[in-house]
Write an enzyme that holds these catalytic residues in place. Structure first.
Site, PDB file in Angstrom:
ATOM      1  N   ARG A  15      17.296  31.230  39.429  1.00  0.00           N
ATOM      2  CA  ARG A  15      16.027  30.676  38.970  1.00  0.00           C
ATOM      3  C   ARG A  15      16.058  29.154  39.056  1.00  0.00           C
ATOM      4  NH1 ARG A  15      14.569  34.987  39.834  1.00  0.00           N
ATOM      5  NH2 ARG A  15      13.770  36.589  38.418  1.00  0.00           N
ATOM      6  N   PRO A  36       6.045  29.118  31.857  1.00  0.00           N
ATOM      7  CA  PRO A  36       7.401  29.503  31.458  1.00  0.00           C
ATOM      8  C   PRO A  36       8.259  30.097  32.561  1.00  0.00           C
ATOM      9  CG  PRO A  36       5.794  31.064  30.590  1.00  0.00           C
ATOM     10  CD  PRO A  36       5.017  29.931  31.176  1.00  0.00           C
ATOM     11  N   GLU A  44      -2.711   5.325  27.343  1.00  0.00           N
ATOM     12  CA  GLU A  44      -3.628   5.847  28.362  1.00  0.00           C
ATOM     13  C   GLU A  44      -5.092   5.505  28.111  1.00  0.00           C
ATOM     14  OE1 GLU A  44      -3.059   9.951  29.302  1.00  0.00           O
ATOM     15  OE2 GLU A  44      -0.943   9.687  29.811  1.00  0.00           O
ATOM     16  N   GLU A  81       4.908   3.121  35.311  1.00  0.00           N
ATOM     17  CA  GLU A  81       4.799   4.517  35.729  1.00  0.00           C
ATOM     18  C   GLU A  81       3.728   4.707  36.799  1.00  0.00           C
ATOM     19  OE1 GLU A  81       4.415   7.165  32.391  1.00  0.00           O
ATOM     20  OE2 GLU A  81       5.942   6.108  31.238  1.00  0.00           O
ATOM     21  N   PHE A 141      12.147  12.070  38.737  1.00  0.00           N
ATOM     22  CA  PHE A 141      11.216  11.997  37.610  1.00  0.00           C
ATOM     23  C   PHE A 141      11.118  13.345  36.908  1.00  0.00           C
ATOM     24  CE2 PHE A 141       6.914  11.845  35.721  1.00  0.00           C
ATOM     25  CZ  PHE A 141       7.064  10.685  34.957  1.00  0.00           C
TER      26      PHE A 141
END
Length: 200
Positions: A41, A124, A106, A153, A18
């Protein structure tokens, strides 16, 4: 001004779930000059996302959604988190279109106007996600307490309608802990009078 360089040595997708995960090996420019040693990374590949905080200027109230979240469960005693509506944009989908779609999925509401509250990277250091945050105008009469979400979902989402002043108090006390909701709420606090004039 320093020359900024990134050398990608390898870019490998190691998980396709996912949240796809990639591992990059790279070197980058250093402030003191030259290039770094090779670094590795890990990156979660999420792409574009939209967040919207629905606001009813007639009642000066907002809508938050409440749902179980795994990260707070692993870090905190309270995994049912109050948040703004949010979701990933589908391929090629504009941020405002994604926000309106997520509001329907939602919370079963229609947004009649949107104001962009910000755009940025939520984490980030390892999350490849660019999030656009909106405040959206809507009518919140009669929607409090409804349960919605996309069945495919496994979403189980309860809607909460809260006065803006109450939400700001929750933010100040630390009980409202979803950062995207806080950004939207604080932006709303700064522009509240103007939005009420424009949208009421």
């Amino acid at each position: 001004m320093m020359e900024r360089t990134v050398q990608i040595l390898s870019y490998e997708t190691v998980h396709k779930g996912f949240y796809p995960k990639s591992v990059l090996r790279l070197r980058h420019s250093l402030f003191r000059g030259g290039l770094s040693a090779e670094v590795s990374r890990d990156v979660l590949e999420l792409g574009a996302a939209s967040v919207v905080l629905p606001y009813d200027p007639r009642t000066d109230s907002i809508l938050l959604v409440e749902q179980f979240r795994i990260a707070p469960y692993l870090m905190d005693e309270e995994p049912w988190l109050l948040e703004a509506i949010a979701g990933r944009a589908e391929d090629g989908e504009a941020a405002d279109v994604a926000a309106a779609r997520e509001a329907r999925e939602e919370a079963n509401i229609e947004l009649t106007a949107l104001a962009r509250a910000g755009i940025g990277y939520p984490s980030p250091g390892g999350l490849k996600e660019l999030t656009t945050i909106f405040v959206g105008c809507c009518n919140l009469a009669g929607v409090d307490g409804g349960v919605h979400g996309a069945a495919d979902e496994s979403e189980d989402i309860r809607v909460r309608v809260i006065a803006v002043d109450e939400a700001l108090a929750m933010a100040a006390s630390g009980t409202l802990r979803a950062l995207s909701a806080l950004v939207a709420l604080y932006w709303l606090a700064l522009h509240r009078a103007d939005l009420r004039r424009r949208w009421a």
